[in-house]
Design an enzyme around this catalytic site. Sequence first.
Site, PDB file in Angstrom:
ATOM      1  N   LYS A  11       0.818  -1.221   0.000  1.00 38.27           N
ATOM      2  CA  LYS A  11       0.000   0.000   0.000  1.00 38.27           C
ATOM      3  C   LYS A  11       0.858   1.280   0.000  1.00 38.27           C
ATOM      4  CE  LYS A  11      -4.037  -2.197   2.189  1.00 38.27           C
ATOM      5  NZ  LYS A  11      -5.027  -2.125   3.297  1.00 38.27           N
ATOM      6  N   TYR A  51     -12.517  -2.100  -3.813  1.00 38.23           N
ATOM      7  CA  TYR A  51     -13.058  -2.146  -2.453  1.00 38.23           C
ATOM      8  C   TYR A  51     -14.584  -2.042  -2.428  1.00 38.23           C
ATOM      9  CZ  TYR A  51      -8.482  -1.974  -0.121  1.00 38.23           C
ATOM     10  OH  TYR A  51      -7.233  -2.278   0.367  1.00 38.23           O
ATOM     11  N   ARG A  87      -1.993 -14.259   4.759  1.00 41.95           N
ATOM     12  CA  ARG A  87      -2.736 -13.603   5.845  1.00 41.95           C
ATOM     13  C   ARG A  87      -1.977 -13.744   7.170  1.00 41.95           C
ATOM     14  NH1 ARG A  87      -7.176 -10.393   4.376  1.00 41.95           N
ATOM     15  NH2 ARG A  87      -8.042 -10.758   6.434  1.00 41.95           N
ATOM     16  N   ASN A 114      -2.071   0.318   6.653  1.00 35.71           N
ATOM     17  CA  ASN A 114      -1.537  -0.916   7.252  1.00 35.71           C
ATOM     18  C   ASN A 114      -0.684  -1.723   6.282  1.00 35.71           C
ATOM     19  OD1 ASN A 114      -3.593  -1.859   5.677  1.00 35.71           O
ATOM     20  ND2 ASN A 114      -4.763  -2.817   7.330  1.00 35.71           N
ATOM     21  N   HIS A 117      -2.278  -5.374   1.552  1.00 32.94           N
ATOM     22  CA  HIS A 117      -3.564  -6.058   1.361  1.00 32.94           C
ATOM     23  C   HIS A 117      -3.272  -7.498   0.989  1.00 32.94           C
ATOM     24  CE1 HIS A 117      -7.407  -7.350  -0.335  1.00 32.94           C
ATOM     25  NE2 HIS A 117      -6.682  -7.850  -1.334  1.00 32.94           N
ATOM     26  N   GLU A 128      -9.439 -10.908  -7.728  1.00 34.90           N
ATOM     27  CA  GLU A 128      -8.539  -9.763  -7.554  1.00 34.90           C
ATOM     28  C   GLU A 128      -7.344  -9.840  -8.510  1.00 34.90           C
ATOM     29  OE1 GLU A 128      -7.782  -9.752  -3.326  1.00 34.90           O
ATOM     30  OE2 GLU A 128      -9.833  -9.107  -2.872  1.00 34.90           O
TER      31      GLU A 128
HETATM   32  P1  ATP Z   1      -7.100  -6.059   3.338  1.00 36.58           P
HETATM   33  O1  ATP Z   1      -8.464  -6.316   2.736  1.00 36.58           O
HETATM   34  O2  ATP Z   1      -6.511  -4.709   2.988  1.00 36.58           O
HETATM   35  O3  ATP Z   1      -6.139  -7.183   3.134  1.00 36.58           O
HETATM   36  P2  ATP Z   1      -8.168  -6.831   5.867  1.00 36.58           P
HETATM   37  O4  ATP Z   1      -8.821  -7.948   5.133  1.00 36.58           O
HETATM   38  O5  ATP Z   1      -7.306  -7.142   7.039  1.00 36.58           O
HETATM   39  O6  ATP Z   1      -7.264  -5.976   4.917  1.00 36.58           O
HETATM   40  P3  ATP Z   1     -10.686  -5.433   5.682  1.00 36.58           P
HETATM   41  O7  ATP Z   1     -11.664  -5.574   6.771  1.00 36.58           O
HETATM   42  O8  ATP Z   1     -10.898  -6.178   4.401  1.00 36.58           O
HETATM   43  O9  ATP Z   1      -9.242  -5.767   6.294  1.00 36.58           O
HETATM   44  O10 ATP Z   1     -10.546  -3.886   5.378  1.00 36.58           O
HETATM   45  C1  ATP Z   1      -9.915  -3.445   4.188  1.00 36.58           C
HETATM   46  C2  ATP Z   1      -9.003  -2.298   4.511  1.00 36.58           C
HETATM   47  O11 ATP Z   1      -9.803  -1.196   4.959  1.00 36.58           O
HETATM   48  C3  ATP Z   1      -8.011  -2.537   5.659  1.00 36.58           C
HETATM   49  O12 ATP Z   1      -6.843  -3.192   5.261  1.00 36.58           O
HETATM   50  C4  ATP Z   1      -7.734  -1.133   6.111  1.00 36.58           C
HETATM   51  O13 ATP Z   1      -6.799  -0.495   5.235  1.00 36.58           O
HETATM   52  C5  ATP Z   1      -9.092  -0.462   5.960  1.00 36.58           C
HETATM   53  N1  ATP Z   1      -9.872  -0.513   7.200  1.00 36.58           N
HETATM   54  C6  ATP Z   1     -10.480  -1.596   7.741  1.00 36.58           C
HETATM   55  N2  ATP Z   1     -11.108  -1.292   8.878  1.00 36.58           N
HETATM   56  C7  ATP Z   1     -10.918   0.036   9.066  1.00 36.58           C
HETATM   57  C8  ATP Z   1     -11.311   0.969  10.055  1.00 36.58           C
HETATM   58  N3  ATP Z   1     -12.061   0.612  11.113  1.00 36.58           N
HETATM   59  N4  ATP Z   1     -10.904   2.253   9.910  1.00 36.58           N
HETATM   60  C9  ATP Z   1     -10.163   2.658   8.860  1.00 36.58           C
HETATM   61  N5  ATP Z   1      -9.750   1.821   7.876  1.00 36.58           N
HETATM   62  C10 ATP Z   1     -10.114   0.528   7.979  1.00 36.58           C
HETATM   63 MG    MG Z   2      -9.974  -7.667   3.344  1.00 36.08          MG
END
Ligand code: ATP
Ligand code: MG
Length: 140
Positions: A11, A51, A87, A114, A117, A128
């Site tokens: 990211k 997204y 993961r 973070n 992804h 994806e």
């Molecule tokens: P990713 O899909 O990026 O691999 P993930 O599966 O761990 O991460 P998801 O729940 O799919 O998390 O959320 C997608 C992305 O949205 C997260 O990686 C983060 O960048 C952002 N995100 C998730 N929760 C929050 C939140 N509460 N506040 C702000 N950003 C968030």
């Molecule tokens: Mg996710």
Amino acid sequence: MAVTRTFSIIKPDATRRNLTGGVTKMLEDAGLRVIASKRIQMTKEQAEGFYAVHRERPFFNDLVSFMISGPVVVQVLEGEDAVLTNRTVMGATNPENADEGTIRKTYAESIEANSVHGSDSDENAAIEIDYFFKPEEIVG
Ligand code: ATP
Ligand code: MG
């Protein structure tokens, strides 16, 4: 277990801090092979489409803005049980909850910024990968 594929994004918070190599090393050390990789600037439309599942979440607009705030590196990773392996090395979404030694514990700035992804299922990995790569760009 079987050799499978997953999709990864390094990211903007990570590319901005010159962590493309550091993140990729952690992926490779976890047993994943980078079989496709390119650095791109996502468009707003691309990020919104990627997204789309989060469209109703309160953080959606901020997340899209963040994902287009700088270049990202999109990758296809291959290895034993690639989705789960990735993961596991990524760590929890919120770096405060991520285990020691994970990418997010090591590098992430916040729950949004973070660093990585990773696909959450084989089915989503295929979708994806197809969203960002042509078959001939993947050299297993
Ligand atoms: P990713 O899909 O990026 O691999 P993930 O599966 O761990 O991460 P998801 O729940 O799919 O998390 O959320 C997608 C992305 O949205 C997260 O990686 C983060 O960048 C952002 N995100 C998730 N929760 C929050 C939140 N509460 N506040 C702000 N950003 C968030
Ligand atoms: Mg996710």
